[in-house]
Design an enzyme around this catalytic site. Structure first.
Site, PDB file in Angstrom:
ATOM      1  N   GLU A 187       0.814  -1.220   0.000  1.00 17.09           N
ATOM      2  CA  GLU A 187       0.000   0.000   0.000  1.00 17.09           C
ATOM      3  C   GLU A 187       0.845   1.267   0.000  1.00 17.09           C
ATOM      4  O   GLU A 187       0.517   2.262   0.644  1.00 17.09           O
ATOM      5  CB  GLU A 187      -1.000  -0.005   1.166  1.00 17.09           C
ATOM      6  CG  GLU A 187      -2.077  -1.069   1.031  1.00 17.09           C
ATOM      7  CD  GLU A 187      -3.271  -0.847   1.944  1.00 17.09           C
ATOM      8  OE1 GLU A 187      -3.368   0.234   2.561  1.00 17.09           O
ATOM      9  OE2 GLU A 187      -4.108  -1.763   2.037  1.00 17.09           O
ATOM     10  N   HIS A 201      -1.843  -1.628  10.539  1.00 19.84           N
ATOM     11  CA  HIS A 201      -1.335  -3.003  10.563  1.00 19.84           C
ATOM     12  C   HIS A 201      -0.139  -3.096  11.495  1.00 19.84           C
ATOM     13  O   HIS A 201       0.638  -2.143  11.635  1.00 19.84           O
ATOM     14  CB  HIS A 201      -0.881  -3.458   9.168  1.00 19.84           C
ATOM     15  CG  HIS A 201      -2.000  -3.766   8.228  1.00 19.84           C
ATOM     16  ND1 HIS A 201      -2.247  -5.035   7.741  1.00 19.84           N
ATOM     17  CD2 HIS A 201      -2.934  -2.968   7.659  1.00 19.84           C
ATOM     18  CE1 HIS A 201      -3.279  -5.002   6.917  1.00 19.84           C
ATOM     19  NE2 HIS A 201      -3.714  -3.756   6.853  1.00 19.84           N
TER      20      HIS A 201
END
Length: 633
Positions: free
Chosen positions: A366, A617
């Protein structure tokens, strides 16, 4: 193979791309800012609720109409630029390879950790995977994150600072336990030096800093034999007491007043290379085979013991939660159970406040925003000489594919030379995931050369699978493609040139890293849990389909808790993190295709919290040992 060091093959195409993007960018930026002003993070909502007439609220009320007017005015230019920009993407290179020009080879040799020659006893490598959520700011806000460019710089700094620390492992002398009982990562400079017991100590009287500097002599003397921590007389085991602090000769019993020998503890330090001062370089097409042989010896830190000492209090050690070297205070305290083995586990596991010291390979997902990619790459190049970024193609890949507004978001950083790389885009994306060129990045790295002049190489795969819940069939199809493409890449990259007689490469490891967007416990992910991927590759956190090991943690965090006080108040990330229990970030390894006498063993596995507050995350890291079965000559 030729690695792509420029986005386009010609200067003319590069100029047209820059011209077209200069027309598109104002509209893109204004649209991003307009949407960002309409989507607030929980932190911004809290600030507004506390002060409804705050400056932030007034800025939103004034800026939103202004952004809208300017956006409408920029649309004609953006349309013209898009018409010029979209066709160019068909001939854009699938990734950008950059490498730093800093001369790290001599440093690696001075530390005894050069990789030019493969050591007979083998070597260990450290891998890390992190989803950093560097979307355009307006899209990142849907994950309760903002200010993407600032986060990109901070992510790079934290990774670099965490990985560039020396690695200290503490061994406890015990008749029943000789395993690693704790690990610490701290600097040798004051006040973190183990000889400086309090903040009042200075380097003036410290034998390890006799040169008068604040740095360890290993970084100032230039030659390992002159450093007290690298001297040839250093002890090689717990039964030897030839301490470099007490002159030459062996001591039958270490002095009681020696801070390196207080009783019972043995410390091993591995020091990484210092930060290269040179910036990144993007020069003409770079052929790995044309590199000087010394380049392969510049990327790894020594795993040898540089210093050892014994501590009297068996419960006191330097914790894995030590502050970074730039924080002006020491952190030596009791903290049991931070690094341990569970049951019959053969390796250590922990929740770590920092990225592993001596990190060799970093796989990121990402990294979508172009400006953030540039900022992050600049930070990473101060530690990782080799980086693959800007991976994936925009636009239409074929007449039947959907338009890709975002690239793959993948990035791979390495301390070892990259010999070959390939990117493949998954063709079956659905919904909003189809707007990004998600796929798999394959790389072949050079980690050493055997005594028979055979290259020792490793294979790394970085991927990000389909994210929409309930689309298990899509993810399974992508996993099928991942295995197929990986086999094709290994076969193609190992093919010998025609007419040339060269030795076959020796494969040290084959590792898959990334965000697979399914966990090993949810019943909804049962199809993915039973995929053939887990037959060919091993998951250190997994007992079997549908069952994780007791110490495994969920890596997907609850976005609503990213700005809670217990997280933001603790910069080291040691505070509890809110998660939903889904472990979707993986590091897998395979021992297929290795030399029959070689063996892979995991040394440690960690869940890293250093990016707390910057992404949604947890990062995962694994240190993998490659044993060749040979004896030291």
């Amino acid at each position: 193979m030729v690695l792509y060091t420029t986005p386009y093959s010609g200067a003319c195409l590069h100029f047209l791309d820059g011209l077209s993007w200069s027309l598109v960018f104002p509209c893109y930026w204004l649209l991003d800012r307009l949407l960002a002003s309409c989507v607030a993070t929980s932190l911004e909502k809290r600030q507004r609720s506390q002060d409804p007439c705050s400056f932030l609220t007034l800025c939103v009320l004034v800026s939103a109409p202004l952004y809208l007017l300017l956006l409408l005015a920029s649309l004609p230019f953006a349309l013209l630029g898009f018409i010029l920009w979209a066709p160019l993407q068909a001939v854009r290179q699938p990734y950008l390879y950059t490498y730093s020009r800093s001369d790290l080879h001599d440093v690696g040799l001075a530390l005894g950790g050069g990789v030019g020659e493969w050591r007979p006893q083998g070597r260990s490598f450290c891998f890390c995977s992190a989803n950093v959520c560097l979307l355009p700011d307006s899209l990142a806000r849907f994950n309760n994150l903002s200010d993407t460019h600032r986060r990109a710089r901070e992510v790079g700094k934290r990774i670099r600072n965490g990985a560039s620390r020396p690695q200290i492992k503490i061994y406890i002398d015990s008749p029943t336990n000789t395993s690693i009982s704790a690990a610490s990562f701290c600097s040798l400079g004051p006040p973190q030096c183990p000889l400086h017991r309090d903040d009042s100590d200075t380097t003036a009287d410290c034998p390890l800093h006799a040169n008068g500097g604040s740095d360890c002599p290993v970084h100032t003397s230039g030659e390992a034999p002159h450093c007290p921590l690298h001297c040839t007389g250093a002890q090689t085991g717990p039964d030897h007491h030839d301490c470099p602090m007490h002159g030459e000769g062996a001591q039958p019993k270490p002095p009681l007043d020696c801070p390196l020998h207080t009783s019972g503890v043995q410390i091993s330090i591995s020091a990484p290379e210092p930060d290269p001062q040179g910036g990144e370089s993007e020069t003409g097409n770079h052929r790995p085979g044309d590199q000087a042989g010394g380049d392969t010896g510049s990327m790894t830190a020594s795993r040898e013991s540089l210093a050892r000492y014994h501590g009297g209090d068996g419960g006191v050690g330097i914790s894995s939660n030590n502050t970074l070297s730039h924080v002006p205070r020491t952190s030596i305290f009791k903290r049991p159970g931070r690094k341990r083995r569970h049951g019959d586990e053969t390796f250590d596991h922990e929740i770590s406040a920092f990225f592993p010291a001596n990190l060799d390979f970093l796989a990121l997902q990402e990294v979508f925003d172009h400006g953030s990619t540039t900022r992050l790459r600049h930070q990473l190049h101060r530690y990782f000489p080799y980086v693959l970024s800007d991976v994936g193609q925009y636009g239409w890949k074929s007449c039947c594919s959907s338009f890709k507004f975002l690239n793959s978001g993948l990035m791979l950083a390495s301390r070892y030379p990259i010999l070959d790389a390939r990117f493949e885009c998954y063709p079956n994306g659905r919904g909003e995931d189809a707007l990004a060129a998600k796929g798999a990045l394959f790389a072949k790295v050079h980690v050493g050369t055997s005594h028979q002049e055979q290259r020792v190489v490793g294979y790394i795969t970085c991927t990000h699978l389909h994210a929409i819940e309930g689309d298990a069939a899509v993810r399974c199809e992508q996993l099928d493609l991942l295995l197929q493409w990986g086999a094709e890449f290994r076969q193609a990259s190992s093919r010998q040139p025609e007419g040339e007689k060269v030795f076959e490469d020796l494969v040290a490891f084959d590792v898959v890293l990334g965000d697979l967007n399914f966990d090993n416990c949810s019943s909804e992910d049962k199809l993915e849990q039973q995929h053939a991927l887990f037959t060919q590759y091993k998951d250190p956190c997994r007992l079997g389909p549908g069952e994780d090991k007791p110490w495994a943690l969920g890596t997907l965090l609850d976005p609503s808790g990213l700005y809670d006080e217990e997280i933001t108040a603790r910069k080291d990330g040691r505070s509890p993190l809110k998660g939903n229990g889904r472990r979707i970030d993986y590091i897998l390894y395979s021992d297929e295709g290795l030399n029959q006498d070689w063996k892979l063993d995991i040394e440690e596995f960690s869940f890293v919290t250093q990016l707390a507050g910057l992404t949604d995350h947890l990062s995962v890291a694994m240190r993998l040992s490659v044993a060749t079965g040979d004896d030291e000559p």
